[in-house]
Design an enzyme around this catalytic site. Structure first.
Site, PDB file in Angstrom:
ATOM      1  N   THR A 221      75.068  34.655  27.125  1.00 52.68           N
ATOM      2  CA  THR A 221      74.774  34.856  25.702  1.00 52.68           C
ATOM      3  C   THR A 221      73.358  34.348  25.405  1.00 52.68           C
ATOM      4  OG1 THR A 221      77.102  34.599  25.130  1.00 52.68           O
ATOM      5  CG2 THR A 221      75.523  34.272  23.351  1.00 52.68           C
TER       6      THR A 221
ATOM      7  N   GLN B 124      78.483  40.991  34.571  1.00 49.31           N
ATOM      8  CA  GLN B 124      79.702  41.469  35.240  1.00 49.31           C
ATOM      9  C   GLN B 124      79.392  42.154  36.574  1.00 49.31           C
ATOM     10  OE1 GLN B 124      82.700  40.686  34.473  1.00 49.31           O
ATOM     11  NE2 GLN B 124      82.590  40.067  32.327  1.00 49.31           N
TER      12      GLN B 124
ATOM     13  N   SER C 116      75.619  34.780  34.243  1.00 47.54           N
ATOM     14  CA  SER C 116      76.341  33.580  33.836  1.00 47.54           C
ATOM     15  C   SER C 116      77.135  33.008  35.004  1.00 47.54           C
ATOM     16  CB  SER C 116      77.289  33.959  32.698  1.00 47.54           C
ATOM     17  OG  SER C 116      77.856  32.808  32.145  1.00 47.54           O
TER      18      SER C 116
ATOM     19  N   HIS D  21      79.814  31.031  35.115  1.00 57.32           N
ATOM     20  CA  HIS D  21      81.278  30.880  35.080  1.00 57.32           C
ATOM     21  C   HIS D  21      82.026  32.165  35.422  1.00 57.32           C
ATOM     22  CE1 HIS D  21      82.347  32.751  31.122  1.00 57.32           C
ATOM     23  NE2 HIS D  21      81.109  32.423  30.789  1.00 57.32           N
TER      24      HIS D  21
ATOM     25  N   THR E  41      65.339  18.464  29.577  1.00 60.03           N
ATOM     26  CA  THR E  41      65.779  17.946  30.873  1.00 60.03           C
ATOM     27  C   THR E  41      66.681  18.960  31.570  1.00 60.03           C
ATOM     28  OG1 THR E  41      65.753  15.734  29.919  1.00 60.03           O
ATOM     29  CG2 THR E  41      66.970  16.012  31.989  1.00 60.03           C
TER      30      THR E  41
ATOM     31  N   CYS F 282      85.863  37.885  24.617  1.00 56.93           N
ATOM     32  CA  CYS F 282      84.917  37.766  23.505  1.00 56.93           C
ATOM     33  C   CYS F 282      85.262  38.691  22.348  1.00 56.93           C
ATOM     34  CB  CYS F 282      83.498  38.057  23.980  1.00 56.93           C
ATOM     35  SG  CYS F 282      83.040  37.050  25.373  1.00 56.93           S
TER      36      CYS F 282
END
Ligand code: PMP
Length: 375
Positions: A70, A179, A197, A199, A235, A321
């Site tokens: 996102t 995806q 992403s 995850h 950081t 989502c």
């Protein structure tokens, strides 16, 4: 438990968990600090990033860490819009994007950009003639998902790039590859910008990256300090970055062999579901096997999902989502309101087993047939 929602998210693999734990314990320095502990962390940051860059054949400076796809989509699309608005305010996206892309487009529209939605054909493939016709002199960006999260339809990015650049060499091309990465091969050289992403590939939640070609300029969305990257100051979250690097390495090995196995599982489910006249399979010849979408026309998908929940079998309606809404991707391909309101997405991984699929099919048969007769 039978988890069949790998496209919503994946569990973190043991190897990746190990990396998070080790790096958290052993690399306490801020990679921006100049002392020895900082340098130790900076070195790990450099090697983890180089590993990612090498896997995708790009330069380490072209990898910008984000909290996930996102943020990467925001950074890419708004970043291009802010940097190039003097050249034009026209942006093209497909009708098969993730909701985050549409939310960004709605925002840009509210501040004066104009958004066009390119058509796709009945197989979900981008309509090349329509794309060609829509690219204008003031088109600054085209954003097209590599693999649609609901139906698994995969787009030929290289060909799309050629069409865009032939019409307007200055138009930038972004692809949300969330995806695609870890499921099928991707080529960052087909695009100017790409989002991903961690995850979705057995990495942790809260880390991903934007690939941004060094040939292009975008405006940063975040301002701060730190030497790591001008687009993402602050950081660097070293344990998450090292974990992402590990997850990418693990997810991009044996891609073809894993895809062949997932195809067999996919075919098994399709052959089973095809027997039911009230189930429509939302799969085209461009769908990757990891994402299998179907519509249960005579049962509310939520009812079926909750019935399967009781057996600890987990699937989505459309995407995590957009749960509860009609699937805009199924609508874009089949133009059928009921079909798009009754979708179920089953998503597979190379770690899914044949036994899990057999058990799922047994339970599905029992519960679906029960619910079908209740009505
Ligand atoms: N794009 C696509 C294609 C996705 O599938 C997802 C996750 N559902 C996202 C973007 C958003 O990713 P994240 O959860 O990492 O922000």
């Amino acid at each position: 438990m039978i988890y069949l929602d790998y496209s919503a998210t994946t569990p973190v693999s043991y190897e990746v968990l190990d990396t998070i734990s080790k790096v958290t314990k052993e690399f306490i320095g801020n990679a921006n600090s100049i002392h020895a502990l900082g340098e130790k962390s900076a070195k790990l940051l450099e090697s983890a990033t180089k590993q990612i860059a090498d896997i995708f054949g790009v330069n380490a400076s072209e990898i910008v860490y984000t909290s996930g796809a996102t943020e990467a989509n925001n950074m890419a699309i708004i970043g291009v819009a802010m940097a190039h608005h003097r050249k034009g305010k026209h942006i093209i996206v497909s009708k098969l994007e993730h909701p985050s892309v549409y939310a960004i487009c709605d925002y840009l529209k509210s501040i004066g950009f104009s958004i066009d939605y390119v058509n796709n054909d009945a197989e979900g493939l981008i309509d090349f003639d329509d794309l060609k016709a829509k690219v204008r002199d003031d088109t600054i960006l085209v954003s097209i998902c590599a693999v649609n999260s609901e139906t698994g339809v995969r787009q030929p990015l290289k060909m799309i790039r050629q069409i865009i650049k032939k019409e307007n060499i200055a138009t930038l091309f972004h692809s949300d590859m969330t995806q695609a990465i870890g499921k099928v091969s991707v080529n960052f050289h087909d695009v100017d910008l790409a989002s991903m992403s961690g995850h979705k590939i057995f990495g942790p939640k809260g880390i991903g990256f934007l690939y941004k070609s060094s040939m292009i300029k975008i405006t940063p969305l975040i301002y701060g300090s730190g030497k790591s990257n001008e687009l993402k100051p602050g950081t660097p979250p070293l344990p998450l970055i090292a974990a992402l690097s590990k997850a990418i390495r693990l997810a991009t090995t044996d891609l073809e062999k894993r895809e062949r196995f997932v195809s067999l599982l996919n075919e098994k489910v399709v052959n089973f579901l095809e027997k039911y006249p009230n189930i429509k399979i939302n799969k085209t010849k461009y769908s990757i096997p990891h994402i299998l979408n179907f519509s249960v026309m005579n049962v509310m998908p939520e009812t079926l999902i909750h019935a399967l929940d009781k057996y600890e079998i987990y699937l989505s309606t459309n995407t995590a989502c957009a749960s509860g809404e009609a699937s805009h991707s199924v609508m874009a391909i089949y133009n059928d309101v009921k079909r798009s309101k009754h979708t179920i997405r089953l998503s597979l991984s190379y770690v899914t087993t044949t036994e899990e699929i057999n058990k799922f099919l047994d339970v599905f048969k029992e519960e679906y047939e029960k619910l079908s007769t209740v009505r």
